[in-house]
Design a protein around this motif. Structure first.
Motif, mmCIF file in Angstrom:
data_model
loop_
_atom_site.group_PDB
_atom_site.id
_atom_site.type_symbol
_atom_site.label_atom_id
_atom_site.label_comp_id
_atom_site.label_asym_id
_atom_site.label_seq_id
_atom_site.Cartn_x
_atom_site.Cartn_y
_atom_site.Cartn_z
ATOM 1 N N ILE A 1 1.257 -1.464 -0.129
ATOM 2 C CA ILE A 1 0.292 -0.187 0.459
ATOM 3 C C ILE A 1 0.833 1.126 -0.092
ATOM 4 O O ILE A 1 0.446 1.970 -0.842
ATOM 5 C CB ILE A 1 -0.637 -0.186 0.892
ATOM 6 C CG1 ILE A 1 -2.137 -1.170 0.957
ATOM 7 C CG2 ILE A 1 -1.610 1.361 1.173
ATOM 8 C CD1 ILE A 1 -2.647 -1.146 1.956
ATOM 9 N N VAL A 2 2.227 1.261 0.693
ATOM 10 C CA VAL A 2 2.554 2.822 1.124
ATOM 11 C C VAL A 2 3.590 2.828 0.109
ATOM 12 O O VAL A 2 2.900 3.613 -0.677
ATOM 13 C CB VAL A 2 4.018 2.219 1.826
ATOM 14 C CG1 VAL A 2 5.302 3.179 1.757
ATOM 15 C CG2 VAL A 2 3.121 2.241 2.970
ATOM 16 N N ILE A 3 3.968 2.128 -1.267
ATOM 17 C CA ILE A 3 4.979 1.614 -1.670
ATOM 18 C C ILE A 3 3.781 2.107 -3.685
ATOM 19 O O ILE A 3 3.547 3.041 -3.743
ATOM 20 C CB ILE A 3 5.293 0.878 -2.768
ATOM 21 C CG1 ILE A 3 6.359 -0.193 -2.064
ATOM 22 C CG2 ILE A 3 5.628 0.319 -4.530
ATOM 23 C CD1 ILE A 3 7.268 -1.692 -2.399
ATOM 24 N N ALA A 4 2.713 1.743 -2.916
ATOM 25 C CA ALA A 4 1.005 2.337 -4.036
ATOM 26 C C ALA A 4 1.019 3.763 -4.034
ATOM 27 O O ALA A 4 1.534 4.016 -5.523
ATOM 28 C CB ALA A 4 0.050 1.224 -4.383
ATOM 29 N N VAL A 5 1.142 4.485 -2.978
ATOM 30 C CA VAL A 5 0.375 5.373 -2.657
ATOM 31 C C VAL A 5 2.072 6.541 -3.394
ATOM 32 O O VAL A 5 1.748 7.238 -3.786
ATOM 33 C CB VAL A 5 0.268 5.790 -0.943
ATOM 34 C CG1 VAL A 5 0.361 6.987 -0.997
ATOM 35 C CG2 VAL A 5 -1.034 4.964 -1.169
ATOM 36 N N VAL A 6 3.142 6.206 -2.822
ATOM 37 C CA VAL A 6 4.418 6.710 -3.426
ATOM 38 C C VAL A 6 4.563 6.822 -4.633
ATOM 39 O O VAL A 6 4.901 7.949 -5.086
ATOM 40 C CB VAL A 6 5.999 6.286 -2.988
ATOM 41 C CG1 VAL A 6 6.688 5.923 -2.914
ATOM 42 C CG2 VAL A 6 5.327 6.610 -0.612
ATOM 43 N N ALA A 7 4.614 5.338 -5.635
ATOM 44 C CA ALA A 7 4.529 5.636 -6.980
ATOM 45 C C ALA A 7 3.504 6.771 -7.858
ATOM 46 O O ALA A 7 3.177 7.220 -8.546
ATOM 47 C CB ALA A 7 4.045 4.166 -7.313
ATOM 48 N N TYR A 8 1.935 6.788 -6.878
ATOM 49 C CA TYR A 8 0.776 7.150 -7.804
ATOM 50 C C TYR A 8 1.252 8.435 -7.470
ATOM 51 O O TYR A 8 1.756 9.342 -8.231
ATOM 52 C CB TYR A 8 -0.532 7.219 -7.012
ATOM 53 C CG TYR A 8 -0.992 8.171 -6.846
ATOM 54 C CD1 TYR A 8 -2.317 8.401 -8.178
ATOM 55 C CD2 TYR A 8 -1.443 8.763 -5.858
ATOM 56 C CE1 TYR A 8 -3.063 8.965 -8.634
ATOM 57 C CE2 TYR A 8 -3.066 10.279 -6.812
ATOM 58 C CZ TYR A 8 -3.386 10.463 -7.708
ATOM 59 O OH TYR A 8 -4.225 11.000 -7.670
ATOM 60 N N PHE A 9 1.653 9.374 -6.058
ATOM 61 C CA PHE A 9 2.326 10.813 -6.064
ATOM 62 C C PHE A 9 3.540 10.797 -6.602
ATOM 63 O O PHE A 9 3.677 12.301 -7.331
ATOM 64 C CB PHE A 9 2.011 11.005 -4.523
ATOM 65 C CG PHE A 9 1.094 11.049 -3.891
ATOM 66 C CD1 PHE A 9 0.238 12.630 -4.153
ATOM 67 C CD2 PHE A 9 0.921 10.769 -3.011
ATOM 68 C CE1 PHE A 9 -1.007 12.513 -3.719
ATOM 69 C CE2 PHE A 9 -0.419 10.269 -1.949
ATOM 70 C CZ PHE A 9 -1.397 11.881 -2.796
ATOM 71 N N GLY A 10 4.460 9.809 -6.970
ATOM 72 C CA GLY A 10 5.707 10.230 -7.655
ATOM 73 C C GLY A 10 5.224 10.469 -9.178
ATOM 74 O O GLY A 10 5.955 11.756 -9.685
ATOM 75 N N TYR A 11 4.532 9.976 -9.447
ATOM 76 C CA TYR A 11 4.280 10.067 -11.034
ATOM 77 C C TYR A 11 3.361 10.911 -11.639
ATOM 78 O O TYR A 11 3.435 11.735 -12.342
ATOM 79 C CB TYR A 11 3.340 8.848 -11.211
ATOM 80 C CG TYR A 11 2.706 8.342 -12.824
ATOM 81 C CD1 TYR A 11 3.317 7.739 -14.069
ATOM 82 C CD2 TYR A 11 1.258 8.736 -13.658
ATOM 83 C CE1 TYR A 11 2.860 8.166 -15.102
ATOM 84 C CE2 TYR A 11 0.521 8.816 -14.499
ATOM 85 C CZ TYR A 11 1.808 8.830 -15.484
ATOM 86 O OH TYR A 11 1.276 8.764 -16.566
ATOM 87 N N THR A 12 2.080 11.509 -10.525
ATOM 88 C CA THR A 12 1.980 12.318 -10.576
ATOM 89 C C THR A 12 2.542 13.840 -10.143
ATOM 90 O O THR A 12 2.376 15.028 -11.300
ATOM 91 C CB THR A 12 0.543 12.800 -9.466
ATOM 92 O OG1 THR A 12 -0.062 12.198 -8.970
ATOM 93 C CG2 THR A 12 -0.317 13.753 -9.544
ATOM 94 N N ALA A 13 3.389 14.121 -9.822
ATOM 95 C CA ALA A 13 3.948 14.778 -9.316
ATOM 96 C C ALA A 13 5.090 15.103 -10.692
ATOM 97 O O ALA A 13 5.791 16.006 -11.757
ATOM 98 C CB ALA A 13 5.505 15.047 -8.815
ATOM 99 N N TRP A 14 6.139 14.009 -11.893
ATOM 100 C CA TRP A 14 6.687 14.037 -12.476
ATOM 101 C C TRP A 14 5.889 14.566 -13.106
ATOM 102 O O TRP A 14 6.258 14.938 -14.380
ATOM 103 C CB TRP A 14 6.697 12.050 -12.780
ATOM 104 C CG TRP A 14 7.644 12.022 -14.293
ATOM 105 C CD1 TRP A 14 8.680 12.957 -14.680
ATOM 106 C CD2 TRP A 14 7.029 11.119 -14.858
ATOM 107 N NE1 TRP A 14 9.205 12.356 -15.879
ATOM 108 C CE2 TRP A 14 8.095 11.457 -15.875
ATOM 109 C CE3 TRP A 14 6.113 10.742 -15.351
ATOM 110 C CZ2 TRP A 14 8.223 10.725 -17.348
ATOM 111 C CZ3 TRP A 14 5.633 10.161 -16.719
ATOM 112 C CH2 TRP A 14 6.986 9.947 -17.528
ATOM 113 N N GLN A 15 4.658 14.300 -14.160
ATOM 114 C CA GLN A 15 3.433 14.838 -14.836
ATOM 115 C C GLN A 15 3.632 16.193 -14.656
ATOM 116 O O GLN A 15 3.345 16.967 -15.622
ATOM 117 C CB GLN A 15 2.053 13.999 -14.245
ATOM 118 C CG GLN A 15 2.666 12.128 -15.197
ATOM 119 C CD GLN A 15 2.356 12.422 -16.817
ATOM 120 O OE1 GLN A 15 3.441 12.320 -17.471
ATOM 121 N NE2 GLN A 15 1.805 12.322 -17.331
ATOM 122 N N ASP A 16 3.068 16.369 -13.665
ATOM 123 C CA ASP A 16 3.638 18.161 -13.572
ATOM 124 C C ASP A 16 4.218 18.621 -13.992
ATOM 125 O O ASP A 16 4.349 19.702 -14.784
ATOM 126 C CB ASP A 16 2.436 18.562 -11.825
ATOM 127 C CG ASP A 16 1.560 17.692 -11.196
ATOM 128 O OD1 ASP A 16 0.300 17.828 -11.899
ATOM 129 O OD2 ASP A 16 1.059 18.100 -9.570
#
Length: 85
Positions: free
Chosen positions: A29-44
């Protein structure tokens, strides 16, 4: 042997499962949340870079598009060279 387990047996099975796999579930769960926010930041970041490049391109087009028969002055040439680099 009965196929249906009592509530206490079901609770004991659940506790045993959680003891065996709880850390893995939490880590996933922690890895999935970190990956989601990392991907979102990269897209931004990519979007912001594209917007900045678009603004620079528009400025460059405004400088370069002079009326036919006229030439760019030295200040416009310097600004265009700076924007193009």
């Amino acid at each position: 042997m009965s196929v249906h387990l009592s509530e206490e047996e079901q609770l004991e099975v659940l506790k045993r499962w959680w003891k065996d796999y709880g850390k893995t579930v939490i880590a996933t769960i922690v890895i999935a949340v970190v990956a989601y926010f990392g991907y979102t930041a990269w897209q931004d970041q990519k979007r912001q870079k594209a917007e900045k490049a678009s603004e620079v391109y528009e400025q460059l087009l405004k400088l370069v598009n002079v009326e036919p028969g006229k030439t760019m002055n030295d200040a416009d040439k310097a600004t265009a060279a700076h924007l193009a680099s």
